[in-house]
Design an enzyme around this catalytic site. Structure first.
Site, PDB file in Angstrom:
ATOM      1  N   GLN A 101      16.736 -26.547   9.393  1.00 31.55           N
ATOM      2  CA  GLN A 101      18.180 -26.338   9.574  1.00 31.55           C
ATOM      3  C   GLN A 101      18.685 -27.007  10.853  1.00 31.55           C
ATOM      4  O   GLN A 101      19.795 -27.532  10.878  1.00 31.55           O
ATOM      5  CB  GLN A 101      18.439 -24.822   9.610  1.00 31.55           C
ATOM      6  N   LEU A 152      25.321 -23.716   9.301  1.00 32.84           N
ATOM      7  CA  LEU A 152      25.088 -24.406   8.022  1.00 32.84           C
ATOM      8  C   LEU A 152      26.299 -24.340   7.073  1.00 32.84           C
ATOM      9  O   LEU A 152      26.756 -25.355   6.540  1.00 32.84           O
ATOM     10  CB  LEU A 152      23.860 -23.788   7.357  1.00 32.84           C
ATOM     11  N   TYR A 163       2.198 -18.578   2.347  1.00 33.92           N
ATOM     12  CA  TYR A 163       2.246 -17.137   2.585  1.00 33.92           C
ATOM     13  C   TYR A 163       0.886 -16.705   3.098  1.00 33.92           C
ATOM     14  O   TYR A 163      -0.148 -17.264   2.710  1.00 33.92           O
ATOM     15  CB  TYR A 163       2.557 -16.391   1.290  1.00 33.92           C
ATOM     16  N   ASP A 202      26.010 -16.305   4.693  1.00 34.33           N
ATOM     17  CA  ASP A 202      25.394 -15.026   5.043  1.00 34.33           C
ATOM     18  C   ASP A 202      26.434 -13.933   5.308  1.00 34.33           C
ATOM     19  O   ASP A 202      26.095 -12.755   5.309  1.00 34.33           O
ATOM     20  CB  ASP A 202      24.512 -15.191   6.289  1.00 34.33           C
ATOM     21  N   GLU A 261      33.013 -22.347  16.814  1.00 43.11           N
ATOM     22  CA  GLU A 261      31.644 -21.820  16.875  1.00 43.11           C
ATOM     23  C   GLU A 261      31.395 -21.318  18.295  1.00 43.11           C
ATOM     24  O   GLU A 261      31.643 -22.026  19.253  1.00 43.11           O
ATOM     25  CB  GLU A 261      30.650 -22.942  16.505  1.00 43.11           C
TER      26      GLU A 261
HETATM   27  C1  FAD Z   1      12.884 -17.569   9.046  1.00 41.70           C
HETATM   28  C2  FAD Z   1      13.986 -17.957   8.115  1.00 41.70           C
HETATM   29  C3  FAD Z   1      13.742 -18.899   7.147  1.00 41.70           C
HETATM   30  C4  FAD Z   1      14.766 -19.270   6.253  1.00 41.70           C
HETATM   31  N1  FAD Z   1      14.504 -20.191   5.308  1.00 41.70           N
HETATM   32  C5  FAD Z   1      15.476 -20.556   4.454  1.00 41.70           C
HETATM   33  C6  FAD Z   1      15.243 -21.586   3.506  1.00 41.70           C
HETATM   34  O1  FAD Z   1      14.150 -22.141   3.439  1.00 41.70           O
HETATM   35  N2  FAD Z   1      16.271 -21.948   2.683  1.00 41.70           N
HETATM   36  C7  FAD Z   1      17.493 -21.355   2.764  1.00 41.70           C
HETATM   37  O2  FAD Z   1      18.391 -21.723   2.007  1.00 41.70           O
HETATM   38  N3  FAD Z   1      17.764 -20.392   3.681  1.00 41.70           N
HETATM   39  C8  FAD Z   1      16.787 -19.993   4.521  1.00 41.70           C
HETATM   40  N4  FAD Z   1      17.059 -19.067   5.491  1.00 41.70           N
HETATM   41  C9  FAD Z   1      18.409 -18.482   5.566  1.00 41.70           C
HETATM   42  C10 FAD Z   1      19.407 -19.380   6.305  1.00 41.70           C
HETATM   43  O3  FAD Z   1      18.946 -19.646   7.607  1.00 41.70           O
HETATM   44  C11 FAD Z   1      20.760 -18.695   6.356  1.00 41.70           C
HETATM   45  O4  FAD Z   1      21.113 -18.305   5.043  1.00 41.70           O
HETATM   46  C12 FAD Z   1      21.839 -19.624   6.925  1.00 41.70           C
HETATM   47  O5  FAD Z   1      21.631 -19.863   8.286  1.00 41.70           O
HETATM   48  C13 FAD Z   1      23.220 -19.003   6.748  1.00 41.70           C
HETATM   49  O6  FAD Z   1      24.159 -19.877   7.298  1.00 41.70           O
HETATM   50  P1  FAD Z   1      25.601 -19.347   7.704  1.00 41.70           P
HETATM   51  O7  FAD Z   1      26.319 -20.546   8.232  1.00 41.70           O
HETATM   52  O8  FAD Z   1      26.185 -18.574   6.589  1.00 41.70           O
HETATM   53  O9  FAD Z   1      25.347 -18.269   8.845  1.00 41.70           O
HETATM   54  P2  FAD Z   1      24.682 -18.451  10.273  1.00 41.70           P
HETATM   55  O10 FAD Z   1      23.645 -19.506  10.257  1.00 41.70           O
HETATM   56  O11 FAD Z   1      24.295 -17.095  10.723  1.00 41.70           O
HETATM   57  O12 FAD Z   1      25.874 -18.978  11.173  1.00 41.70           O
HETATM   58  C14 FAD Z   1      26.985 -18.183  11.498  1.00 41.70           C
HETATM   59  C15 FAD Z   1      27.605 -18.810  12.735  1.00 41.70           C
HETATM   60  O13 FAD Z   1      28.842 -18.177  13.011  1.00 41.70           O
HETATM   61  C16 FAD Z   1      28.985 -18.082  14.415  1.00 41.70           C
HETATM   62  N5  FAD Z   1      29.954 -17.026  14.673  1.00 41.70           N
HETATM   63  C17 FAD Z   1      29.868 -15.717  14.293  1.00 41.70           C
HETATM   64  N6  FAD Z   1      30.980 -15.070  14.662  1.00 41.70           N
HETATM   65  C18 FAD Z   1      31.771 -15.960  15.285  1.00 41.70           C
HETATM   66  C19 FAD Z   1      33.057 -15.866  15.889  1.00 41.70           C
HETATM   67  N7  FAD Z   1      33.749 -14.719  15.895  1.00 41.70           N
HETATM   68  N8  FAD Z   1      33.590 -16.966  16.452  1.00 41.70           N
HETATM   69  C20 FAD Z   1      32.908 -18.149  16.441  1.00 41.70           C
HETATM   70  N9  FAD Z   1      31.687 -18.283  15.886  1.00 41.70           N
HETATM   71  C21 FAD Z   1      31.133 -17.209  15.308  1.00 41.70           C
HETATM   72  C22 FAD Z   1      27.589 -17.774  14.908  1.00 41.70           C
HETATM   73  O14 FAD Z   1      27.434 -18.113  16.269  1.00 41.70           O
HETATM   74  C23 FAD Z   1      26.733 -18.634  13.975  1.00 41.70           C
HETATM   75  O15 FAD Z   1      26.454 -19.905  14.522  1.00 41.70           O
HETATM   76  C24 FAD Z   1      16.047 -18.675   6.375  1.00 41.70           C
HETATM   77  C25 FAD Z   1      16.298 -17.726   7.373  1.00 41.70           C
HETATM   78  C26 FAD Z   1      15.278 -17.371   8.237  1.00 41.70           C
HETATM   79  C27 FAD Z   1      15.567 -16.341   9.302  1.00 41.70           C
END
Ligand code: FAD
Length: 579
Positions: A139, A39, A244, A342, A59
Site C-alpha cells: 500500500q 488508499l 500463514y 474502511d 489528510e
Molecule cells: C496487516 C494488514 C494487511 C492488509 N492487507 C490487505 C490486502 O492484502 N488487501 C487489501 O485489499 N486490504 C488489505 N488490508 C486492508 C487495507 O489496508 C485497508 O482496507 C485500507 O487501508 C483502507 O483504506 P481507507 O482509505 O478506506 O482507510 P485508511 O487507510 O484507514 O485511511 C483513512 C485515512 O483518513 C485519514 N483521516 C481520518 N480522519 C480524518 C480527518 N478527520 N481529517 C483528515 N484525514 C482523516 C487518516 O489519517 C487515514 O490516512 C490490510 C490491512 C492490514 C492491517
C-alpha cells in the site's frame, strides 16, 4: 456573509485555499471534498478527476501510507486501475517488490511442514476472465502512484489537514478544516463530501451511523523486520507471497518481499488455540490480545517461532498494533455525505479484500457524483450507491470472517460462518440491484446471487464480461472500451439499437460511445459470435454498459429498438425526473 471563492481548477484552487487558510478569506467552495487521503480517498479523487470532477482531498497525516498494510490487489481492482491508465506502472512496481504469481500457503513455520496450500499461484486459471492479473504491491508503494495520477488529473491534495466538522443542508456541506502545522482554520463549502476516513471514521461517528457484525476478533500486531539472510530457501519451492503460520506459539501470516530477507509478520493469536481445554478454560480469550504490552523482545520471540530457525539474526524495524474486525455500517450515506472504504466495512486481512472493496466503492460512486453534478442524472442516482455497494460489503465481510475463522481462529466455531466461495465470485461475480440497473436477476432467499464469472453472461447488474476483441487493428479487451461514458454494444445485426441509442443519448445530453460487433468500422471487429455468446444476446440484441463497466440494461434481440425505448432506458438508469 462570508466570501465564497469558486475554485477554477487547477490554477486558482491552491491560491484560494491558501488565502483562506491564512485567514484572508473565510470560505472556499469545491464540488467534492474528500476526507482522508489514503488508499480509498486517493482512488476517489482520481476517479472523480477521470470524470472531469475536481475534488479537494484532506489528510491529517503528512503524506501517503508509511506501512505496507494492503498488498494483495485483485482482478477487479487491477481492471479499474487499468482504466485509469495505471496498470503498467503498478505491474512494474509490483515486480520490484514481489515475484509474479505469488502463492498463499499455511505452514507450521517457514522452515516447517506445509499444512495447506490455498493458492499455489495467484493467477492460475484467471486469464480467461480478465485482461489483467492479481498481484502484490504494498500500500505504501501504491498510494504515491494514485496520488500522482489524481494530482495530474487535477485533484487538489492537502496533507496535515484535518476535517473537524461537517454540517449539511439542502444545497451542500460545510466542512471545518484545521491546518495541523499552523493551526489555521478554513471553511470549505462542498456540494458533496466523500468520507474515506478509515475504520474509526470520525464522519461516520458524527452521523451516528452504527457498525454491526462480528465485532473485534483480535488485538493483532504487525512486526516489520529484516533477517540477515535470505529466507526464501526455507520456502521449499513455494511461491513467495503470503504464508500463514499455525503453531502452538502463534497464528498469523508472513508477507515476504522480493529480497527474501524482509517483510512483515502479522500475529493475530498467541498460544495453543488448537487445544479445546485451553479454549474452554479462558472464555475471555487472552490469546486474542497479543497487542497489549507488546515489546520488541516479545516480538522477536514470536518472529523466531514463526520462522522456525533458532538463533537467526533478525532486526525488528517497527511494530504496528491494530484490531482485526468484521463489521459493516448500517448506511453508506447520509444526505450529501458518502462514506467509502474502511469507514463502512472493516474486515480481517484474510483474503485481502478490505482495500480492494474500498477501491470498488470509490469507483461505483465517482461516475454517479459526476453525472449528478453535471445535471445529466437525477439525485436519485446517488441513492443507488448504498443500494449497490452495501450488499457487496456485507458479503465481503462475511467471506473475510469465514477466511479468518477457517485459516486463523477455528476456536471461534463455525456456527455463524458462511461457506467460503472462490475468490472469483467476490472479485468479478458480484451483482448490483438498484434503479440504475434494469432487469437485474432476482435475489435468492433474500440474498443477491454472487456468481462465478463464467455464469454472469452479460446479465444486467453484473460486471460486463471480458472478451478479447480487435479494435483498430489491435487486440484489446472489450473492457478497454468502458470507463468514461456509457457504452452501447450491439450484436452484428443490432444496428437499430445503435441508431436508437445515439438519438436518445443526444436528446438527453448523455455521453455515449457505441459499437457494433463485426461491422468492420474499426471499433469492434471479428467478434460477432463470441460477443453474442459472452453477453447472452442474439445478433440483433444489444447491451448498455455503465461508465463503471457494469451492464445496466440488455435487449436479447431487436424487438422494440426505438428512440423512445432507449430514452426510457437512459432516464431510468440515470434516475432522471423524466423517467
Ligand atoms: C496487516 C494488514 C494487511 C492488509 N492487507 C490487505 C490486502 O492484502 N488487501 C487489501 O485489499 N486490504 C488489505 N488490508 C486492508 C487495507 O489496508 C485497508 O482496507 C485500507 O487501508 C483502507 O483504506 P481507507 O482509505 O478506506 O482507510 P485508511 O487507510 O484507514 O485511511 C483513512 C485515512 O483518513 C485519514 N483521516 C481520518 N480522519 C480524518 C480527518 N478527520 N481529517 C483528515 N484525514 C482523516 C487518516 O489519517 C487515514 O490516512 C490490510 C490491512 C492490514 C492491517
Amino acid at each position: 456573509m462570508s466570501c465564497i471563492h469558486k475554485f477554477r481548477w487547477p490554477n486558482i484552487a491552491c491560491q484560494a485555499y491558501d488565502q483562506a487558510v491564512t485567514g484572508q478569506d473565510e470560505e472556499v467552495e469545491v464540488p467534492v471534498l474528500v476526507v482522508g487521503g489514503s488508499l480509498v480517498g486517493l482512488s476517489t479523487a482520481m476517479f472523480l478527476a477521470q470524470h472531469g470532477v475536481k475534488s479537494l482531498v484532506v489528510e491529517r497525516h503528512s503524506g501517503t501510507a508509511i506501512h505496507p498494510r494492503a498488498g494483495h490487489f485483485n482482478l477487479r481492482t487491477l481492471e479499474i486501475l487499468r482504466s485509469a491508465g495505471l496498470e503498467e506502472t503498478i505491474r512494474r512496481r509490483s515486480a520490484e517488490q514481489y515475484p509474479p504469481g505469488g502463492g498463499i500457503s499455511n505452514v507450521e513455520s517457514l522452515a516447517g511442514r506445509e499444512i495447506a496450500m490455498f493458492f499455489a499461484d495467484l493467477n492460475a486459471g484467471v486469464a480467461e476472465f480478465s485482461p489483467t492479473i492479481r498481484l502484490f504491491i504494498n500500500q505504501d508503494a501504491l498510494e504515491p502512484i494514485l496520488r500522482a495520477r489524481a494530482a495530474e488529473l487535477g485533484a487538489e491534495l492537502r496533507y496535515r489537514t484535518e476535517c473537524t466538522a461537517l454540517e449539511q443542508d439542502d444545497d451542500g456541506v460545510t466542512a471545518a478544516l484545521t491546518d495541523l502545522e499552523t493551526g489555521g482554520q478554513v471553511r470549505v463549502r462542498a456540494r458533496y463530501v466523500v468520507a474515506a476516513d478509515g475504520n474509526r471514521s470520525p464522519a461516520r461517528n458524527r452521523l451516528g451511523i452504527p457498525m454491526r457484525g462480528h465485532g473485534v476478533l483480535s488485538n493483532s500486531i504487525t512486526i516489520y523486520f529484516r533477517a540477515e539472510r535470505d529466507l526464501t530457501p526455507l520456502l521449499a519451492g513455494r511461491n513467495q507471497g503470503v504464508h500463514y503460520v499455525t503453531n502452538p506459539v502463534l497464528r498469523g501470516f508472513f508477507r515476504l518481499d522480493r529480497s527474501g530477507n524482509g517483510g512483515f509478520l502479522v500475529v493475530n493469536l498467541v498460544g495453543d488455540t488448537a487445544r479445546p481445554e485451553i479454549v474452554a478454560a479462558y472464555p475471555e480469550a487472552p490469546w486474542a490480545n497479543v497487542a497489549e504490552g507488546i515489546t520488541k523482545e516479545r516480538a522477536l520471540e514470536l518472529l523466531r517461532a514463526a520462522i522456525g530457525v533458532p538463533g537467526m539474526p533478525l532486526v525488528i524495524e517497527d511494530i504496528a498494533t491494530w484490531q482485526a474486525v468484521a463489521d459493516i455500517a448500517g448506511r453508506y450515506a447520509e444526505g450529501r455525505i458518502f462514506l467509502a472504504g474502511d469507514a463502512v466495512h472493516v474486515v480481517p486481512p484474510n483474503g485481502g479484500f478490505g482495500g480492494n472493496t474500498g477501491v470498488h466503492d470509490a469507483h461505483n460512486l465517482a461516475w454517479k457524483l459526476a453525472l449528478v453534478l453535471k445535471g445529466t442524472a437525477g439525485p436519485g442516482l446517488l441513492a443507488t450507491y448504498d443500494a449497490e455497494r452495501r450488499p457487496v460489503g456485507e458479503f465481503t465481510v462475511e467471506q473475510s470472517y469465514a477466511r479468518y475463522v477457517l485459516r486463523v481462529a477455528p476456536y471461534l466455531g463455525t456456527s455463524d460462518v458462511r461457506p467460503p466461495v472462490d475468490d472469483l465470485y467476490l472479485e468479478l461475480g458480484y451483482r448490483y440491484d438498484s434503479p440504475a440497473i434494469i432487469g437485474s436477476p432476482a435475489a435468492i432467499d433474500g440474498e443477491l446471487p454472487h456468481l462465478h464469472p463464467s455464469d454472469c453472461q452479460g446479465q444486467p447488474g453484473f460486471r460486463a464480461p471480458h472478451l478479447v476483441i480487435r479494435s483498430r487493428g489491435e487486440q484489446v479487451s472489450i473492457l478497454d472500451l468502458f470507463g468514461r461514458d456509457f457504452a452501447l454494444l450491439a450484436g452484428p445485426r443490432g444496428g437499430a439499437w445503435q441508431d436508437a441509442a445515439r438519438a436518445a443519448a443526444f436528446a438527453l445530453g448523455v455521453e455515449l460511445s457505441t459499437y457494433v460487433a463485426d461491422d468492420g468500422s474499426g471499433g469492434f471487429e471479428d467478434a460477432g459470435e463470441p460477443f453474442c455468446t459472452a453477453y447472452g444476446i442474439s445478433p440483433q440484441g444489444a447491451v448498455l454498459v455503465r461508465p463503471d463497466g457494469f451492464v445496466a440494461w440488455r435487449a436479447t434481440d431487436g424487438t422494440g429498438a426505438t428512440v423512445e425505448a432507449m430514452k426510457s432506458v437512459f432516464s431510468r438508469v440515470l434516475c432522471r425526473a423524466d423517467a
